[in-house]
Structure formats: structure tokens, C-alpha cells
Design an enzyme around this catalytic site. Structure first.
Site, PDB file in Angstrom:
ATOM      1  N   ASP A   1     114.018  39.103  84.599  1.00  0.00           N
ATOM      2  CA  ASP A   1     114.390  38.601  83.922  1.00  0.00           C
ATOM      3  C   ASP A   1     115.511  38.255  85.337  1.00  0.00           C
ATOM      4  O   ASP A   1     115.930  38.070  86.757  1.00  0.00           O
ATOM      5  CB  ASP A   1     116.377  38.200  84.166  1.00  0.00           C
ATOM      6  N   ARG A  55     102.068  24.620  69.438  1.00  0.00           N
ATOM      7  CA  ARG A  55     102.965  25.911  68.998  1.00  0.00           C
ATOM      8  C   ARG A  55     101.604  27.727  69.145  1.00  0.00           C
ATOM      9  O   ARG A  55     101.999  28.669  69.219  1.00  0.00           O
ATOM     10  CB  ARG A  55     102.920  26.432  67.352  1.00  0.00           C
TER      11      ARG A  55
END
Length: 388
Positions: free
Chosen positions: A174, A48
Site C-alpha cells: 500500500d 464493470r
């Protein structure tokens, strides 16, 4: 070995490997552990924290592909986008975006930004004045997507980077539809580059992932937010993604070559009303795309003439798969209205120019003659059905 001038296939194949020091295997070993010793170690590793061995190694490959200092890997493209935007925007801040956006990004902005007190504006077009007119005193970011999903609009990367720097803003893109093979926005000064790595980076329709590449300073800020949101990728999928990236340049170049041929063939068809592909000279952004892209893209969209039912046409295809997502080695086709832009209200789709009959075609690595034959037999079936 110096890595500065390595070829694209060499970067895809060798940069960011985990060395197998025990058995000297040819590929990276996979580290599945969620518990690492930290006593006397160089880092406190935890998946994580985005710093497991496979994550760290793969991030180096992605950073080099996009010519940036650092990178991070996420569980999906939307995880990468949402984590990145929330890392740089807070209550009272403002962002400028293009009107034509991937449906998931658009939905995230219009549904969730209000909860965080974040303001946003959509540029009415793609020119400098369109973006400049939306900048406010509290603007922090300019976000673009080029080529856009699904209408293949092309935005001037140099213009956006210059405009952002003029106003001390961060520029984000993007870059999914182009991939690092067909476009490297960092060359034009774009600050942060994002991908749905599910698409061309994964390339086999079996991975869900996202990626961000940027400066070390920006990655540290993104990490500080992302460690709280927990959108990391499992190490097994990280390993699969590294495997897939080894062949990305080969795949994308072959797909792009096929896409250009299919776009030209579709443009000549009497059953096709319009083709959206920046590699066509008829595309309004052709000159700009040629300037800032290396090989255009393997994605295109098209509209059939009104007499042909688009759903019946897609159902009649035998080789091209009528299915979700894009950028796999196999060709796929879908309706943005039913899938990627289904969350947008009909009025908003109409405003963006996304007609209900628009079809998005992700071109694979098959022989283009076979793809054409499949389209021809599908057209014939639909025409016969219309007659009957």
C-alpha cells in the site's frame, strides 16, 4: 513521442489522455455511456469490465507513474486492496502482513479472511527475520504498508522484494502515504502496488477511488476476480481523477516540503511529546527512508504532552481542519483512535503503539508560517483553558 524518459510532471499531465478527435479540446472528453457497440469493435466495453475509454486511458497514466505494465482503477482504496488480495488468495493459503496496518485493511483481514479459509500472520517487527519467521509452506503473499498509517514506520522495500522472490511469493504494498511522487516500489522489485487514490492522487478531498499497478499477467488475474465483485469507479469520477493527477507532482512536492518544516517545528515544541516523521533525523528509520524515498511524505503524526487535551487542541485550530481522511491540498488533523483505527480493539491499538492521544496531521499546501501560527494560537487557547 517516446515515453520512457518523460519527466514526472509530463507524465502526470499528458500520459493516459483520451484524445478529443472531434473538437480537439485540451482535456480528455468524458464518456458516460454504460452501453457500447461491440460489433466489429476492438473490445466489448462496459464500465464493470474496467475497460471504458476513460478507465483504459487513466490506467496507462497510473501504470507509468508506478513504472509498471498495467493498472486498474477501483471505487475506493479498500476496494483495490480487497479485490487484489482475494484475487491471489484462496482457501488454505496464507499471507504475512506487518503488525502496524491501516485500520480498514487490518479489519478486513481479521474479520473476513476466516470466512474464506485464508490464514494470516502478523510480523512482530519490521526486520527480515520478523517477516521470514512468519513464512509457512502455504504462504502466497507478503503485504506491506510503508510509511505505515499512522506511526510512519518504514519497511525495507528491497528486503521484502528479495525475500518474496526467494520463497516464490508475491509482494504487495500500500503506497498511499508516499504516493508515486515520493516512492516507486517497483524500482526495488515489489510486484503489486496499491493506492487509496482518494488521497494524494485525488488531492482535493472530493474523490473516492483506488488503484492497482503491476505486471500485465498479475492485472489479468486481478481483473478476473474484480469483474465478479464489481468494485469499478464511475467514469465521471475517473475523469475527475485524471484531472487531479495532472497536478499531483506539484501538490505533493509542496506538501512534502511543508511537512518536513512542520515536523521540525513540532519536534522543538515543549508541548509536543513525540513526533513521527521519517524525514526527521531522530526517526529510527531515517536512513532507510532516505535510501528508498525521494522526498519522504506529507504525512506525520505526533503526541501532545499529557497536560494538553488533544480533542480540545484540534477544536481550537482555525486553519487546519479537524476532519476525516487526508492528503487534500488543505491541511487536516484527526485522531486515529476516533477514525482510521476506530475498528481496532483498544488492546490492539495499544499493541501497535497507537495511543489514544496520537494525532495524525496531513499537511497541505498553505504557507507553513500560517500553519505554525494556527498551531500557536491553538496551543495558547488550550493552555489558558487548562489554567482556568
Amino acid at each position: 513521442m517516446k515515453t520512457k524518459n518523460l519527466g514526472i510532471n509530463t507524465i502526470c499531465t499528458h500520459v493516459g489522455e483520451v484524445e478529443d478527435t472531434q473538437f480537439r479540446g485540451a482535456i480528455s472528453p468524458l464518456f458516460m455511456s454504460t452501453s457500447y457497440s461491440y460489433d466489429g469493435m476492438d473490445a466489448k466495453r462496459y464500465p464493470r469490465s474496467f475497460n471504458s475509454p476513460n478507465q483504459v486511458a487513466l490506467s496507462k497514466k497510473i501504470a507509468m507513474l508506478e513504472k509498471k505494465e498495467a493498472a486498474m482503477i477501483f471505487g475506493s482504496g479498500m476496494a483495490a486492496i480487497s479485490h487484489c488480495l482475494l484475487a491471489f488468495l484462496k482457501k488454505g493459503d496464507h499471507i504475512v502482513l506487518p503488525q502496524t496496518l491501516y485500520g480498514g485493511t487490518y479489519n478486513f483481514v481479521v474479520q473476513d479472511f476466516e470466512k474464506f479459509g485464508i490464514e494470516y500472520s502478523f510480523a512482530k517487527g519490521f526486520s527480515e527475520s520478523d517477516f521470514r519467521s512468519e513464512i509457512k509452506p502455504n504462504t502466497k503473499l507478503i503485504y506491506i504498508e510503508t510509511p505505515s498509517n499512522p506511526l510512519m514506520k518504514v519497511t525495507d522495500l528491497q528486503m521484502i522484494a528479495t525475500l518474496a522472490k526467494e520463497h516464490n511469493l508475491i509482494s504487495m504494498i500500500d503506497n498511499t502515504f508516499a504516493s508515486p511522487i515520493n516512492q516507486t516500489p517497483g524500482d526495488f522489485g515489489i510486484d503489486i502496488i496499491m493506492h487509496s487514490a482518494t488521497k494524494y492522487m485525488g488531492g482535493h478531498s472530493d474523490i473516492s477511488a483506488g488503484a492497482i499497478a503491476c505486471s500485465q499477467a498479475h492485472i489479468e488475474k486481478i481483473w478476473a476476480t474484480s469483474i465478479n465483485l464489481g468494485g469499478h469507479l464511475s467514469d465521471y469520477t475517473v475523469w475527475l481523477l485524471e484531472r487531479s493527477l495532472k497536478t499531483m507532482a506539484l501538490r505533493v512536492k509542496a506538501q512534502t516540503k511543508n511537512a518536513k518544516k512542520m515536523a521540525k517545528w513540532l519536534e522543538k515544541s515543549t508541548l509536543v511529546a513525540k513526533v513521527y516523521y521519517p524525514g526527521l533525523k531522530s526517526h529510527p528509520d531515517y536512513a532507510l527512508a532516505k535510501k528508498q524515498m525521494k522526498g519522504f511524505t506529507a504525512m506525520l503524526s505526533f503526541e501532545l504532552i499529557e497536560e494538553i487535551n488533544p480533542v480540545e487542541f484540534m477544536r481550537s485550530l482555525q486553519l487546519v481542519k479537524y476532519s476525516m481522511s487526508l492528503a487534500g491540498v488543505e491541511s487536516t488533523i484527526l485522531s486515529p483512535m476516533e477514525t482510521s483505527h476506530a475498528l481496532l480493539p483498544a488492546a490492539e491499538r495499544e499493541k501497535q503503539g497507537i495511543k489514544d492521544g496520537l494525532l495524525r496531521f496531513s499537511v497541505g499546501i498553505e504557507e507553513v508560517e500560517d500553519l505554525i501560527a494556527d498551531f500557536e494560537q491553538a496551543f495558547e487557547k488550550v493552555k489558558i483553558k487548562e489554567i482556568n
